[in-house]
Design an enzyme around this catalytic site. Structure first.
Site, PDB file in Angstrom:
ATOM      1  N   HIS B  46       0.837  -1.201   0.000  1.00  0.00           N
ATOM      2  CA  HIS B  46       0.000   0.000   0.000  1.00  0.00           C
ATOM      3  C   HIS B  46       0.878   1.259   0.000  1.00  0.00           C
ATOM      4  O   HIS B  46       0.611   2.206  -0.732  1.00  0.00           O
ATOM      5  CB  HIS B  46      -0.903  -0.028   1.223  1.00  0.00           C
ATOM      6  N   GLU B  68      -1.875  -5.397  -4.992  1.00  0.00           N
ATOM      7  CA  GLU B  68      -2.502  -5.066  -3.725  1.00  0.00           C
ATOM      8  C   GLU B  68      -3.974  -5.469  -3.718  1.00  0.00           C
ATOM      9  O   GLU B  68      -4.503  -5.949  -2.725  1.00  0.00           O
ATOM     10  CB  GLU B  68      -2.366  -3.546  -3.491  1.00  0.00           C
ATOM     11  N   ASN B 430      25.733 -24.579  -5.350  1.00  0.00           N
ATOM     12  CA  ASN B 430      26.439 -25.836  -5.514  1.00  0.00           C
ATOM     13  C   ASN B 430      25.868 -26.908  -4.607  1.00  0.00           C
ATOM     14  O   ASN B 430      25.676 -28.046  -5.018  1.00  0.00           O
ATOM     15  CB  ASN B 430      27.914 -25.619  -5.181  1.00  0.00           C
TER      16      ASN B 430
END
Lengths: 121, 701
Positions: B46, B68, B430
């Protein structure tokens, strides 16, 4: 009868944008290029609402609002100011001078109409 | 009139909100029903939307509005918080960031991606509403477009008491009341008790106030929007009445309402409320002192909470990081000057000067420590970023991995933290790609289907250890050796210990991946890790158990700007060795050299330690001293000696970079200025050892 709104701004593009939006919504629009010009015109011919910028040459918006509130015919007229800051002293200053509300720049036409509907009905 | 707006305030705030948003979303994924978290996510968006529009970031505002809108449905319970919603919201968060980056001159944000996110989010809306972006400021347009609330409409009590002078501002309260009635079903009670007799009435003043009971599907925000212009000079009080906490609220509120509605006189209410404690005492339920104690407790808790709030708001200030860098530079200069002062005062027989020099030394030390501590940041925020990485990557690879962290509050120099990000990304990637196996393979090997990656930060003296553990397949030392021989990086006859074999993964172009995935396997990555950690003057330690997992530990200095050094002398020049790597200093006599038969090794308590003679490396002319010193250091988990002419002692080393001319120096990591103004080069032990090793490989005689 269409309600009459005065838009006061030293920037012609802002006046044009406000003017077109309001005319599109069925209002009658008159223009003032600064506070002094607006005050002279408003004294000569009454309107239902004023939309004014704050930073202007000759007479700024805050002074214009104060001057208008001194006149009996504008004591209760809705006055909306255009500000660039969302918060802070300018808004408060305007409110204390007697502004009804504010619109934060930049704004879009629906926002402007929303605010006008709120204060003018 | 040009509209000039400083947008940096917005972008700074927005970046911060975005990182908060990410944290909240990840937390929300774990607790999908936590209303607090949902509220936090909603508020962050907001704010971004609101200030974005004001600062002219229209694209950001419009996009955020779409997100929103959907998240609002989750907030009011219309749709559940699902993985899909979190995925999309996270993607949206990334897109907002991309939009901000683009506005700051970065690459243009991906419009297709934006559409994908919005389409995905809209699909979650059961009523498939299509709200225009600008609807926010025009409540009338908003009405009806909103999805139906499954919990049914909410009841609000709005108390609206205009200031008597409200008309003088051009405000018409009736218009506001009209707007409220537009929102839903209303029952309005007008309070006209304050209305004076006709003779005394001032028609230019407002004497009435209203209480409105509104049943609406719109949220509180829509109601607040109506009163936005009068908020400051009118009493506007909006409460949701059918929320559970409202129903269990304290009775005073009820009394207030009754008084306001005129049902009872204020005096009656006071009488009814006052004796509550006394009545309890009178009935023998509780003693007077107990009531007093309970009241005191309540007061104390409240006071403490208020204090805490106050403290929280006052305990931190924001400072641009380059100001801190400047401060550190200045402190570095001061430390250097102080060293000079010390040196001079020690050569003068002046007691007063010595006292001052000592005082300056003490203050400089404190100032240095304080300044360094200012730049210390908790590593937690970096850890949080990896939560997202693990989550996204494991999803891409079809693996189930849970990441846990430890020591998130461990503090490190900001610069270290900044430079630590990339190597950690590579290590974790990895681990996810090669370390942790897929769920089927894990179950087949008798492990839980869900793999684990543990990220830990631990304080250890002047260093911080960052450890990445996984419970994956582990490293196969034999395969690593074989691969290295195939590639020719290691000669076939060299026997490597497991530890040495593990270090091979940091070689350039070394890849164990059977197939190149988009995550890793291109053989870039781990050598970058080695280089970055070298630059940070850190070390890497790998341990692994085949089938059980791998643990990679990074040992990093707390700070980059000032280190403890060992000052040594070679020829006429002084050099600094990082003290953290030094284990001991031993003498090297001509006899020891003769015993080694020309090989550069020395026996230190039954361990053969190879050494590098700095005199030879730096091609210093002249004769060696009769007895040289060997500084035994640990470099990449091996003990290596560095032969120097003399060891001077410990030295507070303010590190100065060598500048671009010497940027690629293989042996020095920087320079420092000594007390007498001479410059001493700082030797990078790890780089020097590798450099010597590679030279020997090229000419193996």
């Amino acid at each position: 009868m269409a309600k009459k709104i005065m838009t006061v701004d030293d920037s012609s593009s802002v006046r044009q944008m406000v003017g077109l939006t309001l005319k599109g919504a069925g209002y009658e629009v008159v223009e003032g290029v600064d506070g002094q010009d607006a005050l002279t015109k408003l004294k000569a011919s009454p309107v239902d609402m004023v939309v004014t910028d704050l930073n202007m040459p000759n007479m700024d918006g805050i002074t214009l609002i104060k001057e208008l509130r001194k006149l009996p015919q504008y004591k209760f007229t809705p006055i909306v100011m255009l500000t660039t800051e969302s918060q802070g002293s300018r808004k408060l200053e305007g409110k204390q001078a007697g502004a009804t509300g504010w619109i934060v720049k930049p704004f879009k036409p629906p926002q402007l109409l929303g605010v006008i509907k709120k204060v003018l009905g | 009139m040009a509209i000039e707006i400083d947008t940096s305030a917005f972008t700074e705030e927005a970046y911060e909100l975005l990182s908060e948003l990410e944290d909240s979303l990840l937390e929300l994924e774990e607790n999908p029903t936590d209303q607090d978290l949902i509220g936090r996510v909603f508020r962050a968006m907001h704010t971004i939307k609101g200030s974005g529009a004001m600062f002219g970031f229209d694209e950001v505002a419009e996009f955020t509005h779409e997100v929103e809108t959907i998240f609002d449905l989750a907030r009011n319970g219309t749709i559940p918080v699902t993985k899909v919603l979190i995925d999309l919201t996270l993607a949206a968060r990334d897109h907002i960031r991309a939009l901000l980056d683009a506005a700051a001159g970065g690459d243009e944000a991906d419009k297709v991606e934006a559409q994908r996110i919005i389409d995905g989010l809209r699909a979650l809306d059961p009523s498939n509403s299509d709200q225009p972006a600008a609807a926010k400021a025009a409540p009338a347009a908003k009405k009806g477009a909103k999805a139906k609330d499954e919990d049914g409409p909410q009841l609000f009590r709005i108390r609206f008491k205009p200031h008597p002078e409200i008309f003088a501002n051009g405000t018409n309260p009736l218009l506001l009341l009209g707007e409220v009635t537009d929102l839903g079903e209303t029952r309005v009670v007008t309070h006209h008790e304050a209305l004076p007799e006709l003779e005394a009435l001032d028609p230019e003043q407002c004497h009435v106030s209203w209480e409105i009971f509104l049943t609406t599907e719109e949220g509180e925000n829509a109601i607040e929007d109506i009163f936005i212009f009068v908020g400051e000079d009118c009493e506007v009080n909006i409460r949701a009445l059918d929320q559970e906490e409202e129903l269990t609220t304290s009775p005073q509120k009820l009394g207030d309402i009754l008084v306001q509605r005129g049902d009872i006189a204020p005096g009656i209410l006071e009488d009814a409320l006052k004796p509550i404690g006394d009545r309890l005492i009178a009935s023998g339920a509780v003693s007077q002192s107990k009531v007093k104690a309970a009241l005191e407790e309540q007061k104390a808790v409240k006071q403490k909470r208020d204090q805490k709030k106050k403290q929280e708001s006052a305990t931190s200030i924001r400072v641009p990081s380059d100001k801190l860098d400047n401060l550190v530079d200045l402190v570095g200069e001061l430390v250097t000057v102080q060293a000079r002062l010390n040196q001079i005062s020690s050569t003068r027989d002046n007691h007063d000067l010595q006292v001052i020099a000592e005082e300056v030394e003490r203050l400089t030390g404190e100032l240095r420590d304080n300044t360094m501590s200012i730049r210390m940041l908790a590593i937690g925020s970096t850890f949080n970023k990896f939560k997202r990485l693990v989550r996204d990557l494991s999803k891409d690879l079809g693996k189930e991995i849970e990441m846990t962290t430890e020591g998130a509050d461990t503090e490190l120099d900001k610069n270290v933290i900044d430079q630590l990000n990339d190597p950690l990304v590579h290590i974790i990637r990895n681990s996810i790609d090669h370390g942790v196996e897929g769920p089927e393979e894990r179950v087949a090997n008798g492990k839980p289907a869900q793999g684990k990656i543990h990220l830990a930060a631990i304080h250890s003296g002047a260093s911080v250890l960052i450890r990445v553990d996984d419970d994956g397949a582990g490293l196969n030392a034999d395969m690593l050796r074989q691969k290295a021989v195939e590639k020719g990086t290691v000669p076939p006859d060299v026997e490597l210990t497991d530890k040495e074999a593990y270090q091979l993964i940091f070689g350039a172009g070394f890849s164990m991946a059977k197939a190149i995935t988009n995550v890793s396997g291109r053989g870039v990555g781990m050598d970058v890790v080695r280089r970055s950690i070298d630059n940070l003057r850190g070390t890497i330690d790998v341990s692994s158990t085949l089938g059980k997992g791998t643990s990679i530990t990074l040992k990093l200095p707390l700070t980059l700007a000032i280190i403890e050094g060992l000052l040594i002398k070679v020829g006429d020049e002084l050099y600094v060795l990082p003290l953290a790597a030094v284990e001991e200093c031993v003498e090297l006599s001509a006899g020891d050299v003769a015993n080694a038969h020309g090989r550069h090794v020395i026996n230190v308590r039954d361990e053969i330690v190879p050494y590098i003679r700095l005199r030879d490396r730096f091609e210093v002319e002249g004769t060696r001293p009769e007895i040289e010193q060997i500084v035994i250091s640990e470099v990449n988990e091996k003990r290596v000696g560095f032969v120097v002419d003399d060891v001077i002692g410990q030295h507070q080393t303010v590190i100065k970079s060598l500048g671009s001319n010497f940027e690629h120096s293989e042996e020095f990591s920087g320079a420092t200025i000594l007390g007498d103004g001479t410059v001493a080069l700082i030797i990078d032990l790890g780089k020097m050892v590798r450099f010597v090793e590679s030279e020997e490989e090229e000419s193996p005689e």
